[in-house]
Enzyme design. Structure first.
Site, PDB file in Angstrom:
ATOM      1  N   THR A   5      35.408  22.179  50.220  1.00  0.00           N
ATOM      2  CA  THR A   5      36.605  22.990  50.008  1.00  0.00           C
ATOM      3  C   THR A   5      36.662  24.003  51.153  1.00  0.00           C
ATOM      4  OG1 THR A   5      35.452  24.715  48.775  1.00  0.00           O
ATOM      5  CG2 THR A   5      36.258  22.825  47.497  1.00  0.00           C
ATOM      6  N   ALA A  28      27.648  24.027  43.256  1.00  0.00           N
ATOM      7  CA  ALA A  28      29.075  23.828  43.546  1.00  0.00           C
ATOM      8  C   ALA A  28      29.956  24.579  42.557  1.00  0.00           C
ATOM      9  CB  ALA A  28      29.403  22.335  43.497  1.00  0.00           C
ATOM     10  N   THR A  56      25.785  33.311  37.139  1.00  0.00           N
ATOM     11  CA  THR A  56      26.019  34.654  37.667  1.00  0.00           C
ATOM     12  C   THR A  56      25.804  35.724  36.599  1.00  0.00           C
ATOM     13  OG1 THR A  56      27.775  36.102  38.481  1.00  0.00           O
ATOM     14  CG2 THR A  56      28.491  34.244  37.171  1.00  0.00           C
ATOM     15  N   ASP A  57      25.513  36.949  37.044  1.00  0.00           N
ATOM     16  CA  ASP A  57      25.410  38.076  36.102  1.00  0.00           C
ATOM     17  C   ASP A  57      26.783  38.492  35.572  1.00  0.00           C
ATOM     18  OD1 ASP A  57      26.432  39.286  38.409  1.00  0.00           O
ATOM     19  OD2 ASP A  57      24.901  40.841  38.532  1.00  0.00           O
ATOM     20  N   GLU A  58      27.870  38.010  36.231  1.00  0.00           N
ATOM     21  CA  GLU A  58      29.209  38.443  35.803  1.00  0.00           C
ATOM     22  C   GLU A  58      29.551  37.963  34.396  1.00  0.00           C
ATOM     23  OE1 GLU A  58      32.457  38.372  38.455  1.00  0.00           O
ATOM     24  OE2 GLU A  58      31.215  38.808  40.201  1.00  0.00           O
ATOM     25  N   TYR A  96      37.120  33.883  36.763  1.00  0.00           N
ATOM     26  CA  TYR A  96      35.895  33.323  37.371  1.00  0.00           C
ATOM     27  C   TYR A  96      34.733  33.411  36.392  1.00  0.00           C
ATOM     28  CZ  TYR A  96      31.495  33.405  39.954  1.00  0.00           C
ATOM     29  OH  TYR A  96      30.196  33.191  40.349  1.00  0.00           O
ATOM     30  N   LYS A 107      32.457  30.497  34.488  1.00  0.00           N
ATOM     31  CA  LYS A 107      30.995  30.347  34.624  1.00  0.00           C
ATOM     32  C   LYS A 107      30.343  30.453  33.238  1.00  0.00           C
ATOM     33  CE  LYS A 107      28.867  30.070  38.028  1.00  0.00           C
ATOM     34  NZ  LYS A 107      28.451  28.872  38.833  1.00  0.00           N
ATOM     35  N   PRO A 118      39.048  47.470  53.361  1.00  0.00           N
ATOM     36  CA  PRO A 118      39.696  47.703  52.064  1.00  0.00           C
ATOM     37  C   PRO A 118      38.685  47.923  50.947  1.00  0.00           C
ATOM     38  CG  PRO A 118      39.747  45.361  52.628  1.00  0.00           C
ATOM     39  CD  PRO A 118      39.039  46.053  53.759  1.00  0.00           C
ATOM     40  N   ASP A 177      43.262  48.649  43.059  1.00  0.00           N
ATOM     41  CA  ASP A 177      42.056  48.096  42.444  1.00  0.00           C
ATOM     42  C   ASP A 177      42.275  46.647  42.005  1.00  0.00           C
ATOM     43  OD1 ASP A 177      39.456  48.086  41.592  1.00  0.00           O
ATOM     44  OD2 ASP A 177      39.691  49.705  40.137  1.00  0.00           O
TER      45      ASP A 177
HETATM   46  P1  NAD Z   1      30.585  29.285  47.987  1.00  0.00           P
HETATM   47  O1  NAD Z   1      31.978  29.483  47.541  1.00  0.00           O
HETATM   48  O2  NAD Z   1      30.127  29.865  49.273  1.00  0.00           O
HETATM   49  O3  NAD Z   1      30.265  27.717  48.067  1.00  0.00           O
HETATM   50  C1  NAD Z   1      30.671  26.813  47.078  1.00  0.00           C
HETATM   51  C2  NAD Z   1      30.394  25.396  47.595  1.00  0.00           C
HETATM   52  O4  NAD Z   1      30.740  24.456  46.556  1.00  0.00           O
HETATM   53  C3  NAD Z   1      31.217  25.036  48.844  1.00  0.00           C
HETATM   54  O5  NAD Z   1      30.409  24.372  49.782  1.00  0.00           O
HETATM   55  C4  NAD Z   1      32.282  24.078  48.277  1.00  0.00           C
HETATM   56  O6  NAD Z   1      32.753  23.130  49.235  1.00  0.00           O
HETATM   57  C5  NAD Z   1      31.527  23.415  47.143  1.00  0.00           C
HETATM   58  N1  NAD Z   1      32.397  22.871  46.086  1.00  0.00           N
HETATM   59  C6  NAD Z   1      33.433  23.516  45.480  1.00  0.00           C
HETATM   60  N2  NAD Z   1      34.007  22.704  44.572  1.00  0.00           N
HETATM   61  C7  NAD Z   1      33.298  21.536  44.596  1.00  0.00           C
HETATM   62  C8  NAD Z   1      33.394  20.316  43.873  1.00  0.00           C
HETATM   63  N3  NAD Z   1      34.345  20.122  42.944  1.00  0.00           N
HETATM   64  N4  NAD Z   1      32.495  19.327  44.140  1.00  0.00           N
HETATM   65  C9  NAD Z   1      31.534  19.514  45.088  1.00  0.00           C
HETATM   66  N5  NAD Z   1      31.425  20.635  45.815  1.00  0.00           N
HETATM   67  C10 NAD Z   1      32.288  21.652  45.570  1.00  0.00           C
HETATM   68  O7  NAD Z   1      29.676  29.785  46.780  1.00  0.00           O
HETATM   69  P2  NAD Z   1      28.293  30.578  46.817  1.00  0.00           P
HETATM   70  O8  NAD Z   1      28.577  32.012  47.014  1.00  0.00           O
HETATM   71  O9  NAD Z   1      27.371  29.858  47.710  1.00  0.00           O
HETATM   72  O10 NAD Z   1      27.857  30.386  45.302  1.00  0.00           O
HETATM   73  C11 NAD Z   1      27.084  29.252  44.887  1.00  0.00           C
HETATM   74  C12 NAD Z   1      26.898  29.316  43.393  1.00  0.00           C
HETATM   75  O11 NAD Z   1      26.229  30.527  43.044  1.00  0.00           O
HETATM   76  C13 NAD Z   1      28.193  29.313  42.590  1.00  0.00           C
HETATM   77  O12 NAD Z   1      27.999  28.540  41.431  1.00  0.00           O
HETATM   78  C14 NAD Z   1      28.423  30.769  42.223  1.00  0.00           C
HETATM   79  O13 NAD Z   1      29.132  30.887  41.027  1.00  0.00           O
HETATM   80  C15 NAD Z   1      26.993  31.238  42.073  1.00  0.00           C
HETATM   81  N6  NAD Z   1      26.768  32.662  42.355  1.00  0.00           N
HETATM   82  C16 NAD Z   1      27.140  33.209  43.540  1.00  0.00           C
HETATM   83  C17 NAD Z   1      26.845  34.545  43.806  1.00  0.00           C
HETATM   84  C18 NAD Z   1      27.223  35.215  45.109  1.00  0.00           C
HETATM   85  O14 NAD Z   1      27.010  36.436  45.242  1.00  0.00           O
HETATM   86  N7  NAD Z   1      27.744  34.512  46.092  1.00  0.00           N
HETATM   87  C19 NAD Z   1      26.185  35.324  42.844  1.00  0.00           C
HETATM   88  C20 NAD Z   1      25.881  34.738  41.611  1.00  0.00           C
HETATM   89  C21 NAD Z   1      26.134  33.396  41.396  1.00  0.00           C
HETATM   90  O1  DAU Z   2      27.692  39.339  40.624  1.00  0.00           O
HETATM   91  C1  DAU Z   2      27.638  38.033  41.132  1.00  0.00           C
HETATM   92  C2  DAU Z   2      28.972  37.660  41.742  1.00  0.00           C
HETATM   93  O2  DAU Z   2      29.065  38.372  42.973  1.00  0.00           O
HETATM   94  C3  DAU Z   2      29.140  36.165  41.979  1.00  0.00           C
HETATM   95  O3  DAU Z   2      29.105  35.487  40.755  1.00  0.00           O
HETATM   96  C4  DAU Z   2      30.441  35.852  42.715  1.00  0.00           C
HETATM   97  O4  DAU Z   2      30.512  34.476  43.042  1.00  0.00           O
HETATM   98  C5  DAU Z   2      30.461  36.664  43.998  1.00  0.00           C
HETATM   99  O5  DAU Z   2      31.708  36.478  44.651  1.00  0.00           O
HETATM  100  C6  DAU Z   2      30.252  38.157  43.693  1.00  0.00           C
HETATM  101  O6  DAU Z   2      31.375  38.685  42.954  1.00  0.00           O
HETATM  102  P1  DAU Z   2      31.991  40.128  43.272  1.00  0.00           P
HETATM  103  O7  DAU Z   2      33.375  40.175  42.784  1.00  0.00           O
HETATM  104  O8  DAU Z   2      31.077  41.210  42.822  1.00  0.00           O
HETATM  105  O9  DAU Z   2      31.921  40.060  44.903  1.00  0.00           O
HETATM  106  P2  DAU Z   2      32.963  40.536  46.023  1.00  0.00           P
HETATM  107  O10 DAU Z   2      32.244  40.438  47.324  1.00  0.00           O
HETATM  108  O11 DAU Z   2      34.284  39.870  45.894  1.00  0.00           O
HETATM  109  O12 DAU Z   2      33.141  42.068  45.673  1.00  0.00           O
HETATM  110  C7  DAU Z   2      32.035  42.955  45.629  1.00  0.00           C
HETATM  111  C8  DAU Z   2      32.570  44.307  45.172  1.00  0.00           C
HETATM  112  O13 DAU Z   2      33.395  44.825  46.221  1.00  0.00           O
HETATM  113  C9  DAU Z   2      33.443  44.229  43.949  1.00  0.00           C
HETATM  114  O14 DAU Z   2      33.244  45.396  43.169  1.00  0.00           O
HETATM  115  C10 DAU Z   2      34.858  44.208  44.495  1.00  0.00           C
HETATM  116  C11 DAU Z   2      34.737  45.044  45.761  1.00  0.00           C
HETATM  117  N1  DAU Z   2      35.650  44.663  46.873  1.00  0.00           N
HETATM  118  C12 DAU Z   2      35.729  43.354  47.232  1.00  0.00           C
HETATM  119  C13 DAU Z   2      36.575  42.965  48.250  1.00  0.00           C
HETATM  120  C14 DAU Z   2      36.691  41.500  48.636  1.00  0.00           C
HETATM  121  C15 DAU Z   2      36.369  45.643  47.532  1.00  0.00           C
HETATM  122  O15 DAU Z   2      36.267  46.850  47.212  1.00  0.00           O
HETATM  123  N2  DAU Z   2      37.210  45.261  48.554  1.00  0.00           N
HETATM  124  C16 DAU Z   2      37.363  43.954  48.913  1.00  0.00           C
HETATM  125  O16 DAU Z   2      38.187  43.674  49.841  1.00  0.00           O
END
Ligand code: NAD
Ligand code: DAU
Length: 360
Positions: free
Chosen positions: A34, A80, A132-134, A158, A162, A213, A289
């Site tokens: 994606t 994924a 995720t912790d969310e 989201y 999850k 932002p 926000d």
């Molecule tokens: P990301 O968005 O960077 O990557 C997601 C990957 O999944 C991409 O490579 C995308 O191509 C692939 N994908 C999406 N839909 C798919 C499908 N239908 N089939 C196969 N592949 C598909 O995500 P990330 O930040 O690397 O997060 C990975 C996992 O960890 C997710 O499940 C997310 O919910 C979880 N997570 C992320 C964070 C964070 O801070 N990034 C924190 C807690 C949990």
């Molecule tokens: O807690 C785990 C989660 O962390 C994962 O499950 C999600 O996949 C991952 O995207 C992340 O979610 P958040 O919403 O916490 O992450 P994000 O980087 O989008 O935002 C972090 C914090 O910053 C959140 O409080 C929103 C704020 N933010 C985000 C963006 C993109 C801003 O203030 N400005 C911004 O432009």
């Protein structure tokens, strides 16, 4: 060997690079590619006989069943997902499709495969669901951190998606005995994170002297976990976690968003000072926000620390400095992912927001 889903994304690619360098066991990576999936994240694995990439959807049951039958993995590590909260607010259906239905179809294919295994292989098999912790919702400023027993209270589309997938994983353990593991981790940061998320977005905007932002008052708190620490935790859970259990993973680094943005600005001031000498922090711009914005997440990691002996090794100050340096050294990577589609997202998401004052 193991089957990884979503290995071309941010955390999946870090996991694969660490896995092949420190464990060395062969891997099949199933990724749909994606907007968030970037094969360039794994360019260094090209030609490595231990690495096999398949472009496809976790919801394609025939494809997944074929991969499981052909490669006979001892584990599925499931990353994924649609992962960005703001996108889930604009377009929730894709989150139900991938995170809920996709995970259910993957689970079902894994269950059919698991039933076909001999006793020893079936006992060894694991389905590791990266969540995720969310899913736990939002904490008051002085409330104790999330334990694994915290009630599920998801607040965004989201986190609701999850949470739903976590429930299906739990049900496959309790109903069918599939040996599942679920992890609930906090915000990851580090190299190769797509610049829609706070930290890479702020670095990217700062280098272009664009507004940084900050949603609302910027006092929302996240517990920042370095992606390499997260991947080490996943490996420990995969090898020694108890089937049917869930494990929280955090970075012991609670910070407000505003302090994270300021830490990035200070690192950039030192490493790449602005022409004219103004600090990057002058670009900070408070914007509307996020609807339903969770105020605070925090992780109690005593279960994983006590049972598996894991603890984070990278503290935030060191990790953010390394991360800023990585983005400065990989501007070609940033340019390759900030294509037309990225620009359209940014324009839609931040339209109508104030621009940086001339004196900034
Ligand atoms: P990301 O968005 O960077 O990557 C997601 C990957 O999944 C991409 O490579 C995308 O191509 C692939 N994908 C999406 N839909 C798919 C499908 N239908 N089939 C196969 N592949 C598909 O995500 P990330 O930040 O690397 O997060 C990975 C996992 O960890 C997710 O499940 C997310 O919910 C979880 N997570 C992320 C964070 C964070 O801070 N990034 C924190 C807690 C949990
Ligand atoms: O807690 C785990 C989660 O962390 C994962 O499950 C999600 O996949 C991952 O995207 C992340 O979610 P958040 O919403 O916490 O992450 P994000 O980087 O989008 O935002 C972090 C914090 O910053 C959140 O409080 C929103 C704020 N933010 C985000 C963006 C993109 C801003 O203030 N400005 C911004 O432009």
């Amino acid at each position: 060997m193991i089957l990884v889903t979503g290995g071309c994304g941010f955390i999946g690619s870090s996991f694969l690079l660490q896995w092949l360098s420190e464990v060395g066991e062969p891997v099949v990576n199933l990724d749909l590619l994606t907007y968030a999936g970037n094969p360039a994240n794994l360019a260094s694995l090209q030609g490595d006989p231990r690495y096999h990439f398949v472009q496809g959807d976790i919801a394609d049951s025939t494809l997944v069943a074929g991969l499981l039958a052909r490669h006979q993995p001892r584990a599925v590590v499931h990353f994924a997902a649609e992962s960005h909260v703001d996108r889930s607010i604009s377009a929730p259906l894709a989150f139900a499709q991938t995170n809920v239905l996709g995970t259910l179809k993957l689970l079902d294919a894994a269950f059919a495969y698991w039933k076909s295994l001999d006793r020893e292989s079936a006992a060894r098999f694991r389905f590791l669901n990266v969540s995720t912790d969310e899913v736990f919702g939002s904490l008051q400023a002085d409330a104790p951190a999330f334990t694994e027993c915290h009630r599920y209270e998801p607040n965004s589309p989201y986190s609701a998606s999850k949470a739903a997938s976590d429930h299906f994983v739990r049900a496959y353990f309790h109903t069918y005995g599939l040996p599942t593991l679920t992890t609930n981790c906090s915000n990851n940061y580090g190299p190769r994170q797509f610049p829609e998320k706070l930290i890479p977005l702020v670095i990217h905007n700062a280098l272009q002297c664009k507004p940084l932002p900050v949603y609302g008052d910027g006092m929302q708190v996240r517990d920042w976990l370095h992606v390499d620490d997260h991947c080490r935790a996943l490996r420990a859970i995969l090898e020694r976690g108890r089937p049917g259990e869930t494990y929280n993973i955090g970075g012991r680094s609670e910070r407000s968003n505003l302090s994270v943005v300021h830490a990035i600005c200070e690192a950039l001031d030192a490493l790449r000072p602005r022409a004219g000498g103004r600090p990057y922090a002058a670009l900070v711009t408070h914007v509307k926000d996020r609807p339903g914005h969770d105020r605070r997440y925090a992780i109690d990691d005593s279960k994983i620390a006590g049972e598996l002996g894991w603890q984070p090794q990278v503290m935030f100050e060191e990790g953010i400095d390394q991360t800023v340096r990585w983005y400065l050294a990989h501007q070609d990577w940033v340019s390759s992912v900030t294509s037309g589609a990225y620009r359209q997202w940014v324009e839609k998401q931040y339209s109508g927001e104030s621009t940086v004052p001339a004196e900034a």
